[in-house]
Design an enzyme around this catalytic site. Structure first.
Site, mmCIF file in Angstrom:
data_model
loop_
_atom_site.group_PDB
_atom_site.id
_atom_site.type_symbol
_atom_site.label_atom_id
_atom_site.label_comp_id
_atom_site.label_asym_id
_atom_site.label_seq_id
_atom_site.Cartn_x
_atom_site.Cartn_y
_atom_site.Cartn_z
ATOM 1 N N HIS A 289 -26.071 16.836 21.390
ATOM 2 C CA HIS A 289 -25.176 17.742 20.658
ATOM 3 C C HIS A 289 -24.267 18.388 21.703
ATOM 4 O O HIS A 289 -24.621 18.477 22.879
ATOM 5 C CB HIS A 289 -25.991 18.771 19.869
ATOM 6 C CG HIS A 289 -26.683 18.158 18.683
ATOM 7 N ND1 HIS A 289 -26.272 18.379 17.396
ATOM 8 C CD2 HIS A 289 -27.720 17.290 18.608
ATOM 9 C CE1 HIS A 289 -27.043 17.678 16.565
ATOM 10 N NE2 HIS A 289 -27.938 17.013 17.281
ATOM 11 N N ARG B 19 -25.745 11.034 8.289
ATOM 12 C CA ARG B 19 -27.048 11.714 8.144
ATOM 13 C C ARG B 19 -27.048 13.031 8.932
ATOM 14 O O ARG B 19 -26.946 14.109 8.377
ATOM 15 C CB ARG B 19 -28.168 10.763 8.605
ATOM 16 C CG ARG B 19 -29.564 11.223 8.213
ATOM 17 C CD ARG B 19 -30.157 12.296 9.103
ATOM 18 N NE ARG B 19 -30.234 11.907 10.524
ATOM 19 C CZ ARG B 19 -30.580 12.753 11.479
ATOM 20 N NH1 ARG B 19 -30.854 14.026 11.217
ATOM 21 N NH2 ARG B 19 -30.599 12.371 12.744
ATOM 22 N N ASP B 20 -27.101 12.944 10.249
ATOM 23 C CA ASP B 20 -27.195 14.166 11.063
ATOM 24 C C ASP B 20 -25.944 15.020 10.863
ATOM 25 O O ASP B 20 -26.009 16.245 10.849
ATOM 26 C CB ASP B 20 -27.331 13.779 12.541
ATOM 27 C CG ASP B 20 -27.987 14.861 13.376
ATOM 28 O OD1 ASP B 20 -28.406 15.878 12.807
ATOM 29 O OD2 ASP B 20 -28.079 14.675 14.606
ATOM 30 N N HIS C 255 -29.270 11.309 22.502
ATOM 31 C CA HIS C 255 -28.725 11.948 21.294
ATOM 32 C C HIS C 255 -28.319 13.373 21.695
ATOM 33 O O HIS C 255 -29.153 14.274 21.735
ATOM 34 C CB HIS C 255 -29.837 11.951 20.239
ATOM 35 C CG HIS C 255 -29.496 12.578 18.936
ATOM 36 N ND1 HIS C 255 -29.306 11.846 17.780
ATOM 37 C CD2 HIS C 255 -29.344 13.868 18.570
ATOM 38 C CE1 HIS C 255 -29.050 12.662 16.774
ATOM 39 N NE2 HIS C 255 -29.060 13.898 17.224
ATOM 40 N N CYS D 78 -28.295 20.729 13.451
ATOM 41 C CA CYS D 78 -29.577 20.614 12.761
ATOM 42 C C CYS D 78 -29.814 21.904 11.983
ATOM 43 O O CYS D 78 -29.744 22.988 12.557
ATOM 44 C CB CYS D 78 -30.703 20.382 13.763
ATOM 45 S SG CYS D 78 -32.315 20.295 12.972
ATOM 46 N N ASN E 221 -22.903 16.972 16.713
ATOM 47 C CA ASN E 221 -23.239 15.913 17.669
ATOM 48 C C ASN E 221 -21.989 15.601 18.465
ATOM 49 O O ASN E 221 -20.879 15.905 18.043
ATOM 50 C CB ASN E 221 -23.627 14.633 16.929
ATOM 51 C CG ASN E 221 -24.909 14.770 16.151
ATOM 52 O OD1 ASN E 221 -24.947 15.392 15.104
ATOM 53 N ND2 ASN E 221 -25.962 14.191 16.667
HETATM 54 C C1 LIG Z 1 -41.448 16.681 6.125
HETATM 55 C C2 LIG Z 1 -41.463 17.641 4.946
HETATM 56 C C3 LIG Z 1 -41.330 16.872 3.648
HETATM 57 C C4 LIG Z 1 -42.814 18.336 4.963
HETATM 58 O O1 LIG Z 1 -42.776 19.447 4.103
HETATM 59 P P1 LIG Z 1 -44.119 20.060 3.501
HETATM 60 O O2 LIG Z 1 -43.761 21.211 2.645
HETATM 61 O O3 LIG Z 1 -45.069 20.305 4.621
HETATM 62 O O4 LIG Z 1 -44.637 18.796 2.673
HETATM 63 P P2 LIG Z 1 -45.621 18.601 1.500
HETATM 64 O O5 LIG Z 1 -46.219 17.243 1.678
HETATM 65 O O6 LIG Z 1 -46.554 19.793 1.372
HETATM 66 O O7 LIG Z 1 -44.654 18.561 0.216
HETATM 67 C C5 LIG Z 1 -43.940 19.696 -0.232
HETATM 68 C C6 LIG Z 1 -42.918 19.245 -1.271
HETATM 69 O O8 LIG Z 1 -41.994 18.327 -0.712
HETATM 70 C C7 LIG Z 1 -42.059 17.070 -1.378
HETATM 71 N N1 LIG Z 1 -41.911 16.018 -0.379
HETATM 72 C C8 LIG Z 1 -42.700 15.750 0.652
HETATM 73 N N2 LIG Z 1 -42.222 14.727 1.357
HETATM 74 C C9 LIG Z 1 -41.087 14.333 0.748
HETATM 75 C C10 LIG Z 1 -40.142 13.316 1.016
HETATM 76 N N3 LIG Z 1 -40.271 12.503 2.050
HETATM 77 N N4 LIG Z 1 -39.094 13.194 0.188
HETATM 78 C C11 LIG Z 1 -38.933 14.011 -0.873
HETATM 79 N N5 LIG Z 1 -39.815 15.013 -1.179
HETATM 80 C C12 LIG Z 1 -40.875 15.154 -0.369
HETATM 81 C C13 LIG Z 1 -43.433 17.055 -2.031
HETATM 82 O O9 LIG Z 1 -43.453 16.153 -3.119
HETATM 83 C C14 LIG Z 1 -43.570 18.489 -2.451
HETATM 84 O O10 LIG Z 1 -42.752 18.727 -3.580
HETATM 85 P P3 LIG Z 1 -43.087 19.896 -4.642
HETATM 86 O O11 LIG Z 1 -44.469 19.557 -5.142
HETATM 87 O O12 LIG Z 1 -43.046 21.191 -3.881
HETATM 88 O O13 LIG Z 1 -41.991 19.757 -5.630
HETATM 89 C C15 LIG Z 1 -40.330 18.709 5.042
HETATM 90 O O14 LIG Z 1 -40.632 19.552 6.111
HETATM 91 C C16 LIG Z 1 -38.991 18.089 5.252
HETATM 92 O O15 LIG Z 1 -38.475 17.417 4.373
HETATM 93 N N6 LIG Z 1 -38.391 18.304 6.453
HETATM 94 C C17 LIG Z 1 -37.150 17.658 6.800
HETATM 95 C C18 LIG Z 1 -36.256 18.615 7.547
HETATM 96 C C19 LIG Z 1 -35.029 17.862 7.986
HETATM 97 O O16 LIG Z 1 -34.507 17.014 7.278
HETATM 98 N N7 LIG Z 1 -34.533 18.221 9.194
HETATM 99 C C20 LIG Z 1 -33.368 17.584 9.760
HETATM 100 C C21 LIG Z 1 -33.666 16.219 10.305
HETATM 101 S S1 LIG Z 1 -34.323 16.244 11.954
HETATM 102 C C22 LIG Z 1 -32.941 16.400 12.946
HETATM 103 O O17 LIG Z 1 -31.870 16.605 12.451
HETATM 104 C C23 LIG Z 1 -33.067 16.203 14.432
HETATM 105 C C24 LIG Z 1 -32.560 14.852 14.887
HETATM 106 C C25 LIG Z 1 -33.386 13.711 14.300
HETATM 107 O O18 LIG Z 1 -31.228 14.620 14.465
HETATM 108 C C26 LIG Z 1 -32.610 14.741 16.410
HETATM 109 C C27 LIG Z 1 -32.089 15.960 17.166
HETATM 110 O O19 LIG Z 1 -30.906 16.324 17.038
HETATM 111 O O20 LIG Z 1 -32.894 16.518 17.914
#
Ligand SMILES: CC(C)(COP(=O)([O-])OP(=O)([O-])OC[C@H]1O[C@@H](n2cnc3c(N)ncnc32)[C@H](O)[C@@H]1OP(=O)([O-])[O-])[C@@H](O)C(=O)NCCC(=O)NCCSC(=O)C[C@@](C)(O)CC(=O)[O-]
Length: 313
Positions: free
Chosen positions: A219, A25-26, A217, A250, A259
């Site tokens: 990096h 995933r990450d 966690h 990220c 990581n």
């Molecule tokens: C959270 C949202 C969805 C908000 O995004 P948004 O634009 O605010 O959401 P929305 O509710 O307005 O929806 C916009 C569009 O996204 C769709 N949508 C809405 N939700 C979903 C869903 N669950 N699955 C699939 N589609 C989804 C929704 O249907 C819509 O589609 P459209 O009408 O435009 O075609 C967006 O910002 C997002 O997906 N962000 C994820 C970013 C990400 O993956 N980042 C990496 C992970 S975090 C990380 O790596 C850190 C970590 C965990 O490892 C720890 C560390 O290292 O610190």
């Protein structure tokens, strides 16, 4: 809302360290080369064969935000049914949780940050709004008896805000635990922390939170991850996130490198008399294979050293 500690990771053995493998995933979310479902399944099966028993296998986020994760449902559905392995996935909102529940995931994770600016860029909402978005995720999880893990990113620094106050990390961590997470993983998302900072942060958190409800966690952007993990272990933390071959970063934290490599963590733990149930040689082979597939350098020093030692035999 229940906040019971997930019994699956309590072994009662203080020498056992639970590794949360976040490579699929990450690790992969930041790789530009898109892997096929078969390639991801092969990676995860290799990890299982090496003895890894907790695997973050995908992410139910918007495919526009993390394209590499778009195939998560298919990947998870094709994994072997294993009672001894936890398949986890990120679920940022109800839509993600509903999609995850169509698969065989047996744990989910919600994620927020100790930095408002990072949270806006990563999940498009404030910290408080993120906790509200997680409420239906917790409710469904409780209904289905699915443990929820939590992440707090940027605990030692933010690419947009710089220094992050310990009080902010504590507050966000407690919000997640009170909302229903059994454990919170503290993310040094951009790998800027060093050992004294880690110790100060953890001592502050541990004065209010039990050690078995925290994970780390790291990096490895500045090469501090192993030393930071050792610091956390010395303070009683027994869950460590890591990514095979040091894959990762990220996409919403520019400059964040991979990581910490799982092989390096396992090498250190075994060398220090701690246990993981992971076969390091087999894990190193998985790390070599995925690095070759992605045409990237293997980010694990232990992995490289082991394969060199094997090829010179
Ligand atoms: C959270 C949202 C969805 C908000 O995004 P948004 O634009 O605010 O959401 P929305 O509710 O307005 O929806 C916009 C569009 O996204 C769709 N949508 C809405 N939700 C979903 C869903 N669950 N699955 C699939 N589609 C989804 C929704 O249907 C819509 O589609 P459209 O009408 O435009 O075609 C967006 O910002 C997002 O997906 N962000 C994820 C970013 C990400 O993956 N980042 C990496 C992970 S975090 C990380 O790596 C850190 C970590 C965990 O490892 C720890 C560390 O290292 O610190």
């Amino acid at each position: 809302m229940s906040s019971e500690v997930n019994a699956t990771h309590i072994t009662g053995d203080p020498d056992f360290v639970r590794i949360v493998e976040v490579g699929p995933r990450d690790g992969l979310q930041n790789e530009s080369k898109l892997l096929s479902v078969e390639q991801k399944v092969h990676l995860i099966k290799g990890l299982i064969d090496a003895g890894v028993s907790y695997i973050e296998a995908g992410s139910f986020v918007s495919p526009k935000w993390a394209p590499q994760m778009a195939s998560s449902a298919e990947v998870i559905q094709q994994l072997p049914e294993r009672k001894d392995v936890v398949y986890a996935a990120l679920t940022p909102n109800l839509k993600g949780m509903e999609a995850a529940l169509q698969t065989q995931v047996n744990e989910v994770a919600v994620f927020t940050a100790a930095s408002e600016a990072f949270n806006q860029r990563n999940i498009n909402c404030s910290i408080q709004e993120s906790i509200e978005r997680f409420q239906p995720v917790f409710a469904l999880a409780q209904e289905r008896n699915i443990p929820v893990r939590g992440y707090v990113s940027c605990v030692l620094g933010c690419p947009y805000e710089g220094r992050i106050e310990i009080s902010q990390v504590l507050k966000t961590t407690k919000l997640l635990l009170e909302a229903g997470c059994y454990e919170v993983s503290l993310g040094d998302t951009i790998g800027v922390g060093s050992t004294h900072q880690v110790a100060n942060l953890l001592k502050a958190l541990l004065s209010e939170i039990q050690s078995d409800r925290l994970a780390v966690h790291f990096h490895d952007t500045y090469g501090q991850a192993l030393a930071n993990i050792d610091t956390a272990l010395n303070l009683g933390i027994r869950t460590v996130d890591a990514s095979v071959a040091g894959l990762g970063g990220c996409p919403y934290a520019k400059g964040a490198s991979g990581n910490v490599a799982t092989e390096d963590v396992v090498y250190m733990l075994h060398g220090n008399g701690l246990k993981t149930n992971i076969d390091l040689n087999r894990l190193a082979m998985v790390g070599n294979e995925i690095s070759a597939l992605l045409a990237r350098n293997n980010g694990s020093k232990a992995g490289l050293a082991l394969s060199q030692a094997q090829s010179s035999q």
